[in-house]
Design an enzyme around this catalytic site. Structure first.
Site: not given
Ligand SMILES: CSC[C@H]1O[C@H](OP(=O)(O)O)[C@H](O)[C@@H]1O
Length: 369
Positions: A58, A60, A95, A208, A249, A259
């Site tokens: 996960r 971006a 996604r 996260q 994102d 984000n």
């Molecule tokens: C450096 S991109 C990180 C960005 O992605 C995360 O989303 P997810 O954990 O759902 O993939 C989150 O928005 C982070 O800021």
């Protein structure tokens, strides 16, 4: 980055044993952290789509790199035009919000369709590896520009010799191939000997921050404190946050930032308390096609169980999943929000730090709309 003094990326190609050349991918399974460090071997397109959808991988930039290897895995079965187009569509459906997924799939498709079919499989593995190496280089550049920014902020804001940085979700090396985006300047500052401390938003519902950001900062020896998502505004009111740095994102050319859910609330609190709010953005995360971010960006709605259940470790060391909600309660689980450019102090890119209004010029893009 370092895990118990061993250097890791989040994703890497391997021989799958049946063939001498590269035919599989291994990833760190982020759904098992922080309690278990598991590596998962992925040998098919469908397994990579599952890994993206379930967030084993996960973030971006890492979603983009994973999708690139997804196209390489697809080419094992068939590298014909129709097969690659179908693989691209399946990956895009995994996604919807991080633009890096579309960016990587379109780049792979364009690269492969220009080649004779018989050359496409090897080329796919090579191009996916190039995308990964480029991601690392972009993030190292963000680290360097962000380090200069943190030094400048430290001169004016740091209290008692420590620079207090708040971050939301995980935009560290686990969200990329390596180095991270929002945390890249933090690692650079730490390694340059600056006294930094990170307030880590737990980031409900997938945590996260608590599970990934805290883990990777701890592995690297960076001082940090995990806080509830609702504590950040209070800390800012009491002068305990010198700067907020988050990832993204999808960012519009105007500097509107999509984000993780909750980012907008942090930006509001930062604005109200005159705390600088920065977004670390490698160029594949910029969507130059966006005109109205609130209208044009699809906000992923994830499963209700992410809110209704929590996974953790019991006192006896066993992992368990517990229910949090009463029977029958409805759940809404939007996974992202959009922070308007007016709340963004600056954007840290591989080309330098700029204001939202300077982004188009920094990348010499035609003005949208
Ligand atoms: C450096 S991109 C990180 C960005 O992605 C995360 O989303 P997810 O954990 O759902 O993939 C989150 O928005 C982070 O800021």
């Amino acid at each position: 980055m370092n895990i118990k003094q061993q250097s890791f990326r989040t994703i890497w190609p391997v021989a799958d044993g049946q063939a001498v050349d590269i035919q599989a991918v291994e990833v760190i399974d982020q759904t098992s952290l922080p309690h278990e460090f598991r590596i998962v071997r992925i040998t098919t397109l469908q397994a990579m789509i599952h890994a993206i959808r379930t967030m084993q991988v996960r973030g971006a930039p890492l979603i983009g790199a994973s999708a690139a290897y997804g196209m390489a895995l697809a080419s094992k079965a068939s590298a014909e035009d129709a097969a690659l187009a179908a693989a691209a569509q399946a990956l895009l459906a995994s996604r919807p919000t991080a633009v890096n997924l579309r960016w990587a799939v379109q780049r792979m498709l364009q690269h492969l369709l220009a080649l004779p079919v018989q050359e496409r499989r090897d080329a796919a593995w090579q191009e996916a590896a190039v995308i990964c190496d480029e991601d690392v280089a972009l993030n190292k550049a963000i680290a360097a520009h962000g380090l200069g920014l943190l030094r400048a902020i430290a001169v004016t804001r740091q209290s008692a010799g420590v620079l207090n940085i708040l971050t939301h979700c995980n935009a560290g090396w686990l969200a990329t191939v390596d180095w991270g985006t929002a945390l890249a300047p933090v690692y650079a500052a730490h390694e340059a000997g600056m006294q930094v401390h990170v307030w880590v938003d737990e980031t409900r519902p997938r945590n996260q921050g608590a599970s990934l950001t805290a883990w990777e900062l701890g592995q690297h020896g960076v001082p940090h404190t995990v806080i509830t998502d609702n504590a950040g505004g209070h800390l800012m009111q009491h002068g305990q946050v010198d700067v907020v740095i988050v990832g993204a994102d999808r960012v519009s050319g105007a500097g509107d930032v999509c984000n993780k859910i909750g980012t907008y609330l942090k930006a509001l609190a930062a604005h109200d308390n005159q705390v600088p709010f920065y977004v670390a953005v490698p160029s594949p995360t910029i969507d130059w096609q966006i005109v109205d971010a609130q209208r044009d960006i699809t906000i992923e709605e994830r499963d209700a169980d992410e809110v209704g259940f929590m996974q953790g470790r019991l006192d006896n060391g066993e992992l368990a999943r517990v229910s949090l909600l009463p029977e029958g309660s409805a759940v809404a689980n939007p996974a992202f929000d959009v922070t308007p450019a007016r709340l963004v102090t600056g954007i840290i890119t591989e080309r330098g730090v700029c204001s939202p209004a300077q982004l188009v010029a920094l990348f010499e893009q035609p003005v949208n709309g």
